[in-house]
Design a protein around this motif. Structure first.
Motif, mmCIF file in Angstrom:
data_model
loop_
_atom_site.group_PDB
_atom_site.id
_atom_site.type_symbol
_atom_site.label_atom_id
_atom_site.label_comp_id
_atom_site.label_asym_id
_atom_site.label_seq_id
_atom_site.Cartn_x
_atom_site.Cartn_y
_atom_site.Cartn_z
ATOM 1 N N GLY A 1 -51.652 12.006 4.736
ATOM 2 C CA GLY A 1 -51.501 11.555 3.353
ATOM 3 C C GLY A 1 -51.752 10.062 3.359
ATOM 4 O O GLY A 1 -51.173 9.334 4.165
ATOM 5 N N LEU B 1 -58.584 5.401 0.668
ATOM 6 C CA LEU B 1 -59.349 6.644 0.837
ATOM 7 C C LEU B 1 -60.832 6.381 1.096
ATOM 8 O O LEU B 1 -61.438 7.018 1.962
ATOM 9 C CB LEU B 1 -59.182 7.530 -0.411
ATOM 10 C CG LEU B 1 -57.801 8.161 -0.581
ATOM 11 C CD1 LEU B 1 -57.718 8.912 -1.895
ATOM 12 C CD2 LEU B 1 -57.479 9.094 0.575
ATOM 13 N N ASP C 1 -52.635 6.325 1.114
ATOM 14 C CA ASP C 1 -52.684 5.596 -0.163
ATOM 15 C C ASP C 1 -54.092 5.632 -0.726
ATOM 16 O O ASP C 1 -55.070 5.443 0.008
ATOM 17 C CB ASP C 1 -52.304 4.119 0.067
ATOM 18 C CG ASP C 1 -50.806 3.928 0.058
ATOM 19 O OD1 ASP C 1 -50.104 4.836 -0.380
ATOM 20 O OD2 ASP C 1 -50.359 2.856 0.503
ATOM 21 N N SER C 2 -54.188 5.796 -2.039
ATOM 22 C CA SER C 2 -55.515 5.960 -2.647
ATOM 23 C C SER C 2 -56.421 4.758 -2.401
ATOM 24 O O SER C 2 -57.629 4.915 -2.289
ATOM 25 C CB SER C 2 -55.385 6.254 -4.134
ATOM 26 O OG SER C 2 -54.548 5.306 -4.725
ATOM 27 N N LYS D 1 -59.875 18.728 2.348
ATOM 28 C CA LYS D 1 -59.663 18.192 1.010
ATOM 29 C C LYS D 1 -60.102 16.739 0.999
ATOM 30 O O LYS D 1 -59.438 15.887 1.565
ATOM 31 C CB LYS D 1 -58.180 18.300 0.630
ATOM 32 C CG LYS D 1 -57.824 19.684 0.169
ATOM 33 C CD LYS D 1 -56.353 19.807 -0.039
ATOM 34 C CE LYS D 1 -55.670 20.013 1.285
ATOM 35 N NZ LYS D 1 -54.231 20.064 1.182
ATOM 36 N N TRP D 2 -61.225 16.479 0.384
ATOM 37 C CA TRP D 2 -61.696 15.096 0.283
ATOM 38 C C TRP D 2 -61.646 14.690 -1.167
ATOM 39 O O TRP D 2 -62.343 15.225 -2.010
ATOM 40 C CB TRP D 2 -63.095 14.976 0.854
ATOM 41 C CG TRP D 2 -63.047 15.151 2.324
ATOM 42 C CD1 TRP D 2 -63.219 16.304 3.015
ATOM 43 C CD2 TRP D 2 -62.711 14.162 3.288
ATOM 44 N NE1 TRP D 2 -63.035 16.075 4.353
ATOM 45 C CE2 TRP D 2 -62.725 14.774 4.560
ATOM 46 C CE3 TRP D 2 -62.395 12.788 3.209
ATOM 47 C CZ2 TRP D 2 -62.441 14.084 5.730
ATOM 48 C CZ3 TRP D 2 -62.128 12.114 4.384
ATOM 49 C CH2 TRP D 2 -62.157 12.761 5.625
ATOM 50 N N LEU D 3 -60.787 13.769 -1.429
ATOM 51 C CA LEU D 3 -60.538 13.396 -2.808
ATOM 52 C C LEU D 3 -61.348 12.163 -3.196
ATOM 53 O O LEU D 3 -61.106 11.540 -4.188
ATOM 54 C CB LEU D 3 -59.037 13.115 -2.987
ATOM 55 C CG LEU D 3 -58.146 14.289 -2.625
ATOM 56 C CD1 LEU D 3 -56.692 13.857 -2.636
ATOM 57 C CD2 LEU D 3 -58.355 15.441 -3.579
ATOM 58 N N PHE D 4 -62.318 11.814 -2.377
ATOM 59 C CA PHE D 4 -63.065 10.603 -2.669
ATOM 60 C C PHE D 4 -64.519 10.829 -2.297
ATOM 61 O O PHE D 4 -64.847 11.636 -1.457
ATOM 62 C CB PHE D 4 -62.517 9.442 -1.847
ATOM 63 C CG PHE D 4 -62.306 9.780 -0.409
ATOM 64 C CD1 PHE D 4 -63.300 9.562 0.517
ATOM 65 C CD2 PHE D 4 -61.104 10.351 0.004
ATOM 66 C CE1 PHE D 4 -63.099 9.887 1.847
ATOM 67 C CE2 PHE D 4 -60.916 10.676 1.332
ATOM 68 C CZ PHE D 4 -61.910 10.449 2.258
ATOM 69 N N GLU E 1 -54.915 13.874 2.047
ATOM 70 C CA GLU E 1 -54.296 13.966 0.727
ATOM 71 C C GLU E 1 -54.017 12.576 0.187
ATOM 72 O O GLU E 1 -53.755 11.651 0.954
ATOM 73 C CB GLU E 1 -52.963 14.727 0.816
ATOM 74 C CG GLU E 1 -53.142 16.183 1.165
ATOM 75 C CD GLU E 1 -51.821 16.890 1.367
ATOM 76 O OE1 GLU E 1 -50.769 16.279 1.076
ATOM 77 O OE2 GLU E 1 -51.847 18.041 1.820
ATOM 78 N N LYS E 2 -54.084 12.478 -1.121
ATOM 79 C CA LYS E 2 -53.791 11.198 -1.761
ATOM 80 C C LYS E 2 -52.274 10.965 -1.720
ATOM 81 O O LYS E 2 -51.507 11.887 -1.979
ATOM 82 C CB LYS E 2 -54.259 11.244 -3.209
ATOM 83 C CG LYS E 2 -54.646 9.880 -3.757
ATOM 84 C CD LYS E 2 -54.827 9.909 -5.255
ATOM 85 C CE LYS E 2 -56.181 10.463 -5.661
ATOM 86 N NZ LYS E 2 -56.372 10.380 -7.126
ATOM 87 N N GLY E 3 -51.869 9.765 -1.383
ATOM 88 C CA GLY E 3 -50.437 9.439 -1.398
ATOM 89 C C GLY E 3 -49.847 9.460 -0.011
ATOM 90 O O GLY E 3 -49.623 10.521 0.561
#
Ligand SMILES: [Zn+2]
Length: 478
Positions: A385, A391, A387-388, A3-6, A410-412
């Motif tokens: 997890g 990222l 911090d955004s 999971k890559w949120l960036f 994960e974000k957060g």
């Protein structure tokens, strides 16, 4: 699944050069070929065992930790005193049920888990009094002798209110029986959905005249091991005894309560709260080269419940942090920031260690640039997890993290013990270590949280994962 949120192309400081594929290999090789975490966790679990805050065992563990860490040549090892609550279970508690009309026909028609079959098929006499597994919840008052009452089983909060308003809970023992939602992939999400009934359920039931609560254990597994954990009284309500019951027992009592009007439960709890006592956080650190006054803190909580040995919760997290510090030293890594391994005391029933740690850090202006917590057990690492704000900095390491199986980001970020630092260092980066979650609640706060249920390779992989993340933070932050 990664999971890559960036997807930003980040600024990559030249300082990052120390942490490359050769570095990852060195850390993981050292952890897997020569790891120390498993052996030290074995010593802690088998020579001391559970470490409930304020207990003699917790005090012994603090001394053991200081001595053990002192043998590794870290720049400094010290204790940070903190007052902690002292709650004791007292003599072994007991839980029984009895019924004049009980018959075997009320057995579950549904297939039961293998773990519960022996219990479900046990011969039961029609008018017996049967002892069933249950343990006091942490913080509960005692029963002051044997308490005996009828039982009402509750599956949702709304039932508690509706039955309570009808006066049907008055004088009863209430079984708070909301099960983990099994459809959740992450078991911590299921825990979050149910844990409120353990923490606040006693006072809510007391508001409607209940005399005690039994709380279904916080577990996915159907078995006979009750899981304790903290409960908190609302000072405005009468304090009634609170006990955790094993999931299989909750299932049985639930059926009995609806089908057997003569059902009685009997419980005896001998627990008691005492005045606070002195304890300590245990700390080991390596001084940074570039920014010695700036700190990256990482750790877990050193206290545990009095059931089992606190092996996964959170002996594993403490050993991850210690081993990460050792691994980085052993392979000759030169930290830019001061790297500080912290074993916080009293996470389970007070968070006093973490609160005191943050307060002292704030008062002394010990600038924390990052904090990482491991408190999800010693299972196979999956990721973090984060911090955004941080990222984008991880993008450079994406392939490396993925290739070691720790690329689920994960974000957060966060955790109970690093939470208090946010107040004093709001600009710091907070990171939570995330291992596989599927087996954690099999053992969490139960007699099964023992060293034998920790896998050496999984524990050492987790320590290596923490070490590389600490190094990444060290390289990417100023
Ligand atoms: Zn924990």
């Amino acid at each position: 699944m990664r999971k890559w949120l960036f997807c930003l192309v980040p600024f990559f400081s030249s300082a990052g050069a120390q942490v490359d594929s050769a570095f990852f290999k060195k850390v993981f090789d050292e952890a897997l070929l020569n790891g120390h975490a498993y052996a030290r966790l074995g010593e802690l679990c088998k020579t001391i065992g559970p470490r409930l805050s304020g207990s003699l065992e917790a005090e012994k563990a603090v001394q053991w930790g200081k001595t053990m860490l002192g043998t590794y040549g870290f720049d400094s090892v010290y204790l940070q005193p903190v007052m902690v609550p002292k709650w004791e279970r007292g003599a072994q508690e007991g839980l029984w049920f009895s019924s004049k009309t009980f018959s075997r026909s009320i057995r579950s028609k549904k297939p039961v888990d293998y773990n519960c079959e022996a219990f479900e098929s046990r011969p039961l006499k029609p008018s017996g009094k049967y002892q069933i597994p249950g343990v006091a919840l942490g913080g509960s008052v005692g029963t002051n002798g044997m308490l005996k009452a009828g039982l009402v089983s509750i599956h949702k909060d709304i039932e508690l209110d509706s039955l309570g308003k009808l006066g049907l809970l008055k004088g009863k023992v209430v079984l708070l029986n909301r099960p983990f939602p099994e459809q959740y992939l992450n078991t911590f999400k299921a825990y979050g959905a149910c844990v409120g009934q353990r923490v606040n359920g006693a006072s809510k039931a007391a508001m409607y005249g209940a005399v005690a609560v039994l709380v279904r254990s916080m577990s996915n597994r159907c078995d006979l091991h009750p899981h304790t954990g903290v409960m908190i009284y609302d000072e405005k309500q009468p304090k009634i005894p609170a006990m955790a019951v094993a999931t299989a027992v909750a299932n049985l009592l639930d059926r009995l309560a609806t089908e057997d009007s003569g059902l009685q439960v009997h419980l005896q709890l001998n627990c008691k709260m005492y005045p606070d006592v002195m304890s300590a956080n245990v700390i080991a650190q390596h001084k940074g080269n570039a920014f010695p006054e700036r700190i990256i803190a990482f750790g877990g909580h050193f206290d545990s419940w009095d059931q089992g040995e606190g092996a996964h919760d959170d002996g594993a997290g403490c050993m991850h942090a210690f081993e990460a510090l050792r691994l980085l030293k052993q392979i000759g890594y030169k930290p830019r920031h001061t790297l500080r391994c912290v074993w916080w005391m009293n996470e389970e029933n007070g968070l006093r260690g973490a609160t005191e740690y943050a307060k002292i850090a704030g008062a002394n202006k010990e600038i924390h640039v990052a904090a990482l917590e491991s408190d999800r057990g010693g299972f196979t690492p999956r990721g973090f997890g984060v911090d955004s704000v941080f990222l984008a900095n991880l993008e450079n390491y994406r392939n490396l993290l993925n290739s070691y199986g720790i690329g689920d980001i994960e974000k957060g970020g966060g955790g109970a013990d690093i939470g208090p630092l946010k107040k004093y260092f709001p600009g710091a980066v907070f990171v939570g270590f995330i291992p596989d979650s599927q087996r954690y609640f099999d053992v969490h706060h139960a007699e099964t949280d023992v060293f034998e249920n920790v896998n050496k390779r999984e524990l050492h992989l987790g320590a290596a994962a923490v070490a590389v993340m600490i190094a990444i933070l060290d390289q990417q932050l100023d």
